[in-house]
Motif scaffolding. Structure first.
Motif, PDB file in Angstrom:
ATOM      1  N   LEU A  76       0.190  12.053  -7.569  1.00 35.59           N
ATOM      2  CA  LEU A  76       0.223  11.662  -6.154  1.00 35.59           C
ATOM      3  C   LEU A  76       1.285  10.597  -5.886  1.00 35.59           C
ATOM      4  CD1 LEU A  76      -3.458  11.247  -4.922  1.00 35.59           C
ATOM      5  CD2 LEU A  76      -1.741  12.845  -4.076  1.00 35.59           C
ATOM      6  N   GLY A  77       1.385   9.653  -6.784  1.00 34.88           N
ATOM      7  CA  GLY A  77       2.357   8.566  -6.610  1.00 34.88           C
ATOM      8  C   GLY A  77       3.598   8.862  -7.416  1.00 34.88           C
ATOM      9  N   THR A  78       4.468   7.854  -7.501  1.00 34.67           N
ATOM     10  CA  THR A  78       5.685   8.059  -8.281  1.00 34.67           C
ATOM     11  C   THR A  78       5.761   7.088  -9.439  1.00 34.67           C
ATOM     12  OG1 THR A  78       6.746   6.654  -6.665  1.00 34.67           O
ATOM     13  CG2 THR A  78       7.185   8.998  -6.498  1.00 34.67           C
ATOM     14  N   GLY A  79       4.818   6.142  -9.495  1.00 31.93           N
ATOM     15  CA  GLY A  79       4.949   5.011 -10.398  1.00 31.93           C
ATOM     16  C   GLY A  79       4.906   5.334 -11.880  1.00 31.93           C
ATOM     17  N   GLY A 107       4.085  16.711  -0.508  1.00 30.82           N
ATOM     18  CA  GLY A 107       5.200  16.220   0.298  1.00 30.82           C
ATOM     19  C   GLY A 107       6.396  15.799  -0.536  1.00 30.82           C
ATOM     20  N   ARG A 108       6.343  16.076  -1.832  1.00 29.31           N
ATOM     21  CA  ARG A 108       7.434  15.604  -2.698  1.00 29.31           C
ATOM     22  C   ARG A 108       8.325  16.734  -3.203  1.00 29.31           C
ATOM     23  NH1 ARG A 108       6.508  10.130  -4.054  1.00 29.31           N
ATOM     24  NH2 ARG A 108       4.461   9.455  -3.391  1.00 29.31           N
ATOM     25  N   ALA A 109       8.304  17.883  -2.491  1.00 32.89           N
ATOM     26  CA  ALA A 109       9.148  19.001  -2.928  1.00 32.89           C
ATOM     27  C   ALA A 109      10.626  18.709  -2.652  1.00 32.89           C
ATOM     28  CB  ALA A 109       8.716  20.288  -2.220  1.00 32.89           C
ATOM     29  N   PHE A 167      13.584   2.251  -3.477  1.00 36.43           N
ATOM     30  CA  PHE A 167      12.885   1.846  -4.689  1.00 36.43           C
ATOM     31  C   PHE A 167      12.305   3.094  -5.347  1.00 36.43           C
ATOM     32  CE2 PHE A 167      12.625  -2.271  -2.549  1.00 36.43           C
ATOM     33  CZ  PHE A 167      12.802  -3.137  -3.606  1.00 36.43           C
ATOM     34  N   GLY A 168      11.625   3.914  -4.508  1.00 37.97           N
ATOM     35  CA  GLY A 168      10.988   5.114  -5.035  1.00 37.97           C
ATOM     36  C   GLY A 168       9.579   4.859  -5.529  1.00 37.97           C
ATOM     37  N   ASP A 169       9.318   3.671  -6.019  1.00 41.44           N
ATOM     38  CA  ASP A 169       7.947   3.365  -6.446  1.00 41.44           C
ATOM     39  C   ASP A 169       7.570   2.000  -5.892  1.00 41.44           C
ATOM     40  OD1 ASP A 169       8.125   1.141  -8.676  1.00 41.44           O
ATOM     41  OD2 ASP A 169       9.812   2.503  -8.957  1.00 41.44           O
ATOM     42  N   ASN A 170       6.291   1.872  -5.587  1.00 41.34           N
ATOM     43  CA  ASN A 170       5.833   0.624  -4.973  1.00 41.34           C
ATOM     44  C   ASN A 170       5.535  -0.465  -6.002  1.00 41.34           C
ATOM     45  OD1 ASN A 170       6.165   1.370  -2.377  1.00 41.34           O
ATOM     46  ND2 ASN A 170       3.995   1.643  -1.885  1.00 41.34           N
ATOM     47  N   ASP A 171       5.600  -0.130  -7.291  1.00 38.49           N
ATOM     48  CA  ASP A 171       5.388  -1.162  -8.317  1.00 38.49           C
ATOM     49  C   ASP A 171       6.535  -2.175  -8.280  1.00 38.49           C
ATOM     50  OD1 ASP A 171       3.012   0.035  -9.417  1.00 38.49           O
ATOM     51  OD2 ASP A 171       4.309   1.592 -10.228  1.00 38.49           O
ATOM     52  N   LEU A 183       2.559  -4.043   3.180  1.00 33.75           N
ATOM     53  CA  LEU A 183       3.944  -3.570   2.985  1.00 33.75           C
ATOM     54  C   LEU A 183       3.959  -2.149   2.447  1.00 33.75           C
ATOM     55  CD1 LEU A 183       4.316  -6.658   3.116  1.00 33.75           C
ATOM     56  CD2 LEU A 183       5.817  -6.496   1.150  1.00 33.75           C
ATOM     57  N   ASN A 184       4.998  -1.433   2.782  1.00 33.42           N
ATOM     58  CA  ASN A 184       5.297  -0.168   2.115  1.00 33.42           C
ATOM     59  C   ASN A 184       6.797   0.015   2.194  1.00 33.42           C
ATOM     60  OD1 ASN A 184       5.057   2.281   0.788  1.00 33.42           O
ATOM     61  ND2 ASN A 184       3.953   3.325   2.442  1.00 33.42           N
ATOM     62  N   GLU A 185       7.301   0.912   1.376  1.00 32.68           N
ATOM     63  CA  GLU A 185       8.711   1.243   1.509  1.00 32.68           C
ATOM     64  C   GLU A 185       8.874   2.044   2.793  1.00 32.68           C
ATOM     65  OE1 GLU A 185      10.543   2.946  -1.929  1.00 32.68           O
ATOM     66  OE2 GLU A 185      12.536   2.595  -1.093  1.00 32.68           O
ATOM     67  N   ASN A 186       9.994   1.833   3.474  1.00 35.43           N
ATOM     68  CA  ASN A 186      10.266   2.601   4.690  1.00 35.43           C
ATOM     69  C   ASN A 186      10.839   3.962   4.269  1.00 35.43           C
ATOM     70  OD1 ASN A 186      10.750   3.470   7.241  1.00 35.43           O
ATOM     71  ND2 ASN A 186      11.915   1.674   7.893  1.00 35.43           N
ATOM     72  N   ASP A 187       9.937   4.797   3.753  1.00 33.46           N
ATOM     73  CA  ASP A 187      10.372   6.047   3.115  1.00 33.46           C
ATOM     74  C   ASP A 187      11.112   6.981   4.065  1.00 33.46           C
ATOM     75  OD1 ASP A 187       9.201   5.714   0.435  1.00 33.46           O
ATOM     76  OD2 ASP A 187       7.304   5.734   1.504  1.00 33.46           O
ATOM     77  N   THR A 188      10.856   6.855   5.351  1.00 37.17           N
ATOM     78  CA  THR A 188      11.483   7.776   6.301  1.00 37.17           C
ATOM     79  C   THR A 188      12.982   7.563   6.410  1.00 37.17           C
ATOM     80  OG1 THR A 188       9.450   8.023   7.523  1.00 37.17           O
ATOM     81  CG2 THR A 188      11.445   8.492   8.729  1.00 37.17           C
ATOM     82  N   SER A 227       0.819  -1.210   0.000  1.00 35.83           N
ATOM     83  CA  SER A 227       0.000   0.000   0.000  1.00 35.83           C
ATOM     84  C   SER A 227       0.851   1.258   0.000  1.00 35.83           C
ATOM     85  CB  SER A 227      -0.916   0.016   1.226  1.00 35.83           C
ATOM     86  OG  SER A 227      -1.625   1.241   1.278  1.00 35.83           O
ATOM     87  N   SER A 228       0.631   2.082  -1.004  1.00 38.04           N
ATOM     88  CA  SER A 228       1.217   3.413  -1.029  1.00 38.04           C
ATOM     89  C   SER A 228       0.323   4.342  -0.217  1.00 38.04           C
ATOM     90  CB  SER A 228       1.297   3.926  -2.469  1.00 38.04           C
ATOM     91  OG  SER A 228       2.031   3.042  -3.262  1.00 38.04           O
ATOM     92  N   GLY A 229       0.687   5.599  -0.180  1.00 40.83           N
ATOM     93  CA  GLY A 229      -0.182   6.599   0.426  1.00 40.83           C
ATOM     94  C   GLY A 229       0.391   7.289   1.641  1.00 40.83           C
ATOM     95  N   ALA A 230       1.510   6.793   2.177  1.00 43.40           N
ATOM     96  CA  ALA A 230       2.053   7.397   3.398  1.00 43.40           C
ATOM     97  C   ALA A 230       2.469   8.850   3.156  1.00 43.40           C
ATOM     98  CB  ALA A 230       3.251   6.582   3.892  1.00 43.40           C
ATOM     99  N   ILE A 231       3.163   9.067   2.057  1.00 40.92           N
ATOM    100  CA  ILE A 231       3.679  10.422   1.816  1.00 40.92           C
ATOM    101  C   ILE A 231       2.517  11.383   1.572  1.00 40.92           C
ATOM    102  CG2 ILE A 231       5.082  11.828   0.253  1.00 40.92           C
ATOM    103  CD1 ILE A 231       6.896   9.341  -0.115  1.00 40.92           C
ATOM    104  N   ALA A 232       1.558  10.954   0.753  1.00 44.32           N
ATOM    105  CA  ALA A 232       0.426  11.830   0.445  1.00 44.32           C
ATOM    106  C   ALA A 232      -0.377  12.154   1.702  1.00 44.32           C
ATOM    107  CB  ALA A 232      -0.457  11.163  -0.605  1.00 44.32           C
TER     108      ALA A 232
HETATM  109  N1  GLU Z   1       5.929   4.611  -0.663  1.00 40.68           N
HETATM  110  C1  GLU Z   1       5.226   5.775  -1.129  1.00 40.68           C
HETATM  111  C2  GLU Z   1       4.134   6.168  -0.147  1.00 40.68           C
HETATM  112  O1  GLU Z   1       3.696   5.391   0.645  1.00 40.68           O
HETATM  113  C3  GLU Z   1       4.558   5.573  -2.475  1.00 40.68           C
HETATM  114  C4  GLU Z   1       5.461   5.154  -3.596  1.00 40.68           C
HETATM  115  C5  GLU Z   1       4.690   5.122  -4.914  1.00 40.68           C
HETATM  116  O2  GLU Z   1       4.052   6.111  -5.252  1.00 40.68           O
HETATM  117  O3  GLU Z   1       4.711   4.095  -5.591  1.00 40.68           O
HETATM  118  O4  GLU Z   1       3.663   7.271  -0.166  1.00 40.68           O
END
Ligand code: GLU
Length: 397
Positions: free
Chosen positions: A241-244, A96-98, A177-181, A164-169, A79-84
């Motif tokens: 919103l995402g990076t994919g 949040g992506r500046a 990875f930068g993208d969850n795909d 799962l999500n990337e540990n973006d922090t 699941s993405s969405g943490a940054i947004a």
């Molecule tokens: N891991 C990022 C998040 O939770 C999303 C990455 C993506 O957009 O694929 O916000």
């Protein structure tokens, strides 16, 4: 290093598509065809224009997950969405992506909210959520990869739904990875999954960008990600919103395909998107290559092994039935190997039974050889792992 998690010598229903199934767009990643499935959900689906979670929609996804679980399919969610979500709470510009610092701060705040929503909705559906945050290194480094694989396997066996999500922090630009795909494709390998569904704000790969080209047509089946296929994809996320974006999805399809894992891009915008994909099969399916063969070739083809485990007759018979190698069946350990190195499995008579990735460093393997699981902790000083060589990481010769 592709194909590790595609198992051989195990009942096929556990790790892949059932024997004899022909992967077509109609295969639809059903529970009968695919015992373990990774479902990736993009930020643009999860979060509405005002930056809030689309709760009703997410509840419909959870209902679909519960239905698949009830039908016998194990599900891993990415699941993405943490940054947004965090950006909204912290009132950060550009979602949040500046800057990387903004994204890291936003993820720290947003991941808590994201987890809370998943945990509540899954719990309402009678399911237990397990949060797993990963960095690129966790899946690239062989030892850490084995640790992640073992943890996901255990969580799924216990009936939990890993989210799962990337540990973006903590993931900085060099190690993310930068993208969850792509994360979903690598996690599918680690989880021994047979398929990945990328739920997206498009319904698949088009011959050109449908927003700009009215003649663009949906491509239902892609057997190989060729330069022509890549030329069809735009980089970047359509929603912002995402990076994919489609390029990341094709990269994910390549990773999955090389590991023998089937991948689909499907429309996630409507309610009950997994049920909808199951019913219609509409989307783009990338059938996985013969990952089992690739893994076997990789393991079997290595000229050198880092060590040898001598095994007794009972263990050799168990391996031939598809079991893991337990320490109790190991009579001798030779060589200086580390956890994750390739070791040969040989009988006392010198018959080469197989090869696999060592679950322990040589020192620990020596210490617990011949011991049953109950006796191992006292010798090791830590809780023993499930096996000396896990069935997912060995091939018979
Ligand atoms: N891991 C990022 C998040 O939770 C999303 C990455 C993506 O957009 O694929 O916000």
């Amino acid at each position: 290093m592709t194909g590790w998690a595609v198992s051989e010598g195990l009942p096929e229903a556990r790790n892949g598509f059932a024997a004899g199934s022909v992967v077509t767009p109609e295969s639809r990643f059903s529970p009968a065809a695919c015992a373990r499935l990774v479902v990736k959900i993009g930020s643009s689906l999860l979060i509405d224009g005002a930056g809030a979670v689309r709760q009703d929609w997410l509840a419909s996804v959870v209902a679909d997950i519960a239905a698949r679980r009830a039908a016998g399919q194990q599900i891993v969610v990415v699941s993405s969405g943490a940054i947004a979500l965090g950006a909204r709470r912290l009132q950060l510009a550009r979602g949040g992506r500046a800057s990387l610092e903004d994204a890291q701060a936003a993820a720290a705040v947003g991941q808590v909210a994201l987890s809370a929503v998943w945990s509540r909705l899954l719990s309402d559906a009678g399911l237990t959520m397990a949060q797993v945050l990963l960095t690129l290194g966790d899946l690239e480094d062989r030892r850490r990869y084995l640790n992640v694989a073992a943890t996901l396997d255990r969580l799924l066996a216990l009936g939990a739904v890993p989210v799962l999500n990337e540990n973006d922090t903590v993931a900085t630009s060099e190690i993310r990875f930068g993208d969850n795909d792509r994360l979903a494709a690598r996690a599918a390998q680690a989880a021994g999954a047979g398929g990945v569904i990328l739920l997206s704000d498009v319904d698949g790969l088009y011959t050109a960008n449908p927003a700009r080209d009215a003649s663009a047509a949906l491509v239902p089946l892609v057997k190989a990600v060729t330069p022509e296929i890549e030329a069809m994809a735009d980089g970047g996320s359509g929603s912002g919103l995402g990076t994919g974006g489609m390029a990341a999805k094709l990269a994910a399809a390549r990773i999955a395909g090389a590991a023998g894992i089937h991948l689909a891009i499907a429309d996630g915008r409507g309610m009950h998107p997994l049920a909808a994909f199951g019913a219609s099969g509409r989307g783009t399916v990338f059938p996985g290559g013969d990952g089992a063969r690739a893994k076997k070739a990789w393991l079997a083809g290595r000229l050198t092994v880092a060590g040898t485990l001598t095994i007794d007759a009972g263990a050799a018979a168990a391996l031939r039935r598809g079991s893991s190698l337990l320490a109790a069946g190991v009579t001798a350990v030779e060589g200086r190997f580390a956890r994750g190195d390739v070791v040969a499995l040989v009988t006392g008579e010198g018959v080469h039974v197989g090869r696999g990735l060592a679950g322990y460093d040589a020192g620990d393997a020596v210490a617990i050889r011949g011991l049953r699981n109950e006796a191992q902790a006292a010798v090791l000083g830590y809780a023993p792992r499930a096996a000396m060589v896990h069935a997912d990481h060995l091939v018979l010769l």
